[in-house]
Design a protein around this motif. Structure first.
Motif, short mmCIF file in Angstrom:
data_model
loop_
_atom_site.label_atom_id
_atom_site.label_comp_id
_atom_site.label_asym_id
_atom_site.label_seq_id
_atom_site.Cartn_x
_atom_site.Cartn_y
_atom_site.Cartn_z
N ILE A 16 0.44 -0.87 -0.35
CA ILE A 16 0.27 -0.20 0.10
C ILE A 16 1.23 1.21 -0.17
N GLU A 17 1.04 1.98 -1.09
CA GLU A 17 1.47 3.09 -1.57
C GLU A 17 0.71 4.47 -1.22
N ARG A 18 1.24 5.56 -0.44
CA ARG A 18 0.49 6.98 -0.75
C ARG A 18 1.97 8.04 -1.33
N HIS A 22 6.85 13.33 3.19
CA HIS A 22 8.47 13.34 3.26
C HIS A 22 8.48 11.85 1.52
N GLY A 23 7.74 12.66 0.85
CA GLY A 23 7.78 10.78 -0.26
C GLY A 23 7.10 10.17 0.02
N ARG A 24 7.08 9.16 -1.67
CA ARG A 24 6.57 8.18 -1.05
C ARG A 24 6.59 7.38 -0.10
N PRO A 133 8.10 6.30 5.32
CA PRO A 133 9.14 6.99 3.78
C PRO A 133 9.78 6.04 3.71
N LEU A 134 10.07 5.77 2.07
CA LEU A 134 10.53 5.12 1.12
C LEU A 134 12.15 5.01 1.79
N ASP A 166 14.86 3.24 -7.58
CA ASP A 166 15.41 4.63 -8.10
C ASP A 166 15.12 5.79 -7.13
N ALA A 167 13.99 4.90 -5.47
CA ALA A 167 14.23 5.40 -4.32
C ALA A 167 15.24 5.68 -3.42
#
Length: 167
Positions: A16-18, A22-24, A133-134, A166-167
């Motif tokens: 589950i992502e959003r 602070h980014g993804r 955050p990732l 790239d995260a």
């Protein structure tokens, strides 16, 4: 005829992502199943007989988090086919896993999704959901891998190698 000597599980699991401040971010929860370690995990679980994989994913996310799946981040390209022998649904998950050693024999399908709603404090065998955050997740995987369920750790490492490279 081949007979299995132990249980074999087929699972649908959600990443589950959003987009957060602070980014993804990814939703992690604490596994709260009696007799099992209290580790961080991604939501998901077993398919019921003849339950579609997307339906199982939606059900498991709802049972464990209280959230409603609203979108798949990767196009599952679902098709269905009916014939006199049965109905078949074909789709493309974000990735597939197979356990090759460990406490359970399983295969499963991970889907990257978005959700709506507010997470439950405690769901079905899960509690304490948190958005991570990732960049923090990558650090935690590298410095404290023991915090994670073994299957979740493998899935997150896979995502950081591919979808989140790239995260």
């Amino acid at each position: 005829m081949f007979r299995r000597k132990k249980d074999f599980y087929v699972n649908a699991r959600a990443v589950i992502e959003r987009d957060g401040e602070h980014g993804r971010e990814v939703l992690l929860q604490v596994r709260a199943k009696p007799g099992q370690p209290r580790t961080l995990e991604l939501p998901g679980g077993q398919l019921d007989p003849f339950e579609s994989i997307p339906a199982a994913l939606r059900r498991e996310v709802m049972e464990e988090t209280g959230l409603t799946v609203t979108a798949f981040l990767d196009d599952p390209r679902a098709t269905t086919s009916s014939a006199p022998g049965g109905d078949v649904e074909c789709l493309t998950p974000a990735f597939v896993y197979q356990t090759t050693r460990g406490p359970v024999d399983s295969v499963g399908f991970f889907f990257r999704v978005q959700v709506s709603g507010d997470p439950l404090t405690r769901g079905d065998h899960a509690e304490a959901p948190r958005w991570v955050p990732l960049r923090d997740l990558r650090t935690q995987i590298q410095t404290r891998p023991e915090d994670f369920n073994w299957l979740t750790l493998a899935a997150l490492r896979h995502l950081f190698t591919h979808a989140w490279a790239d995260a």
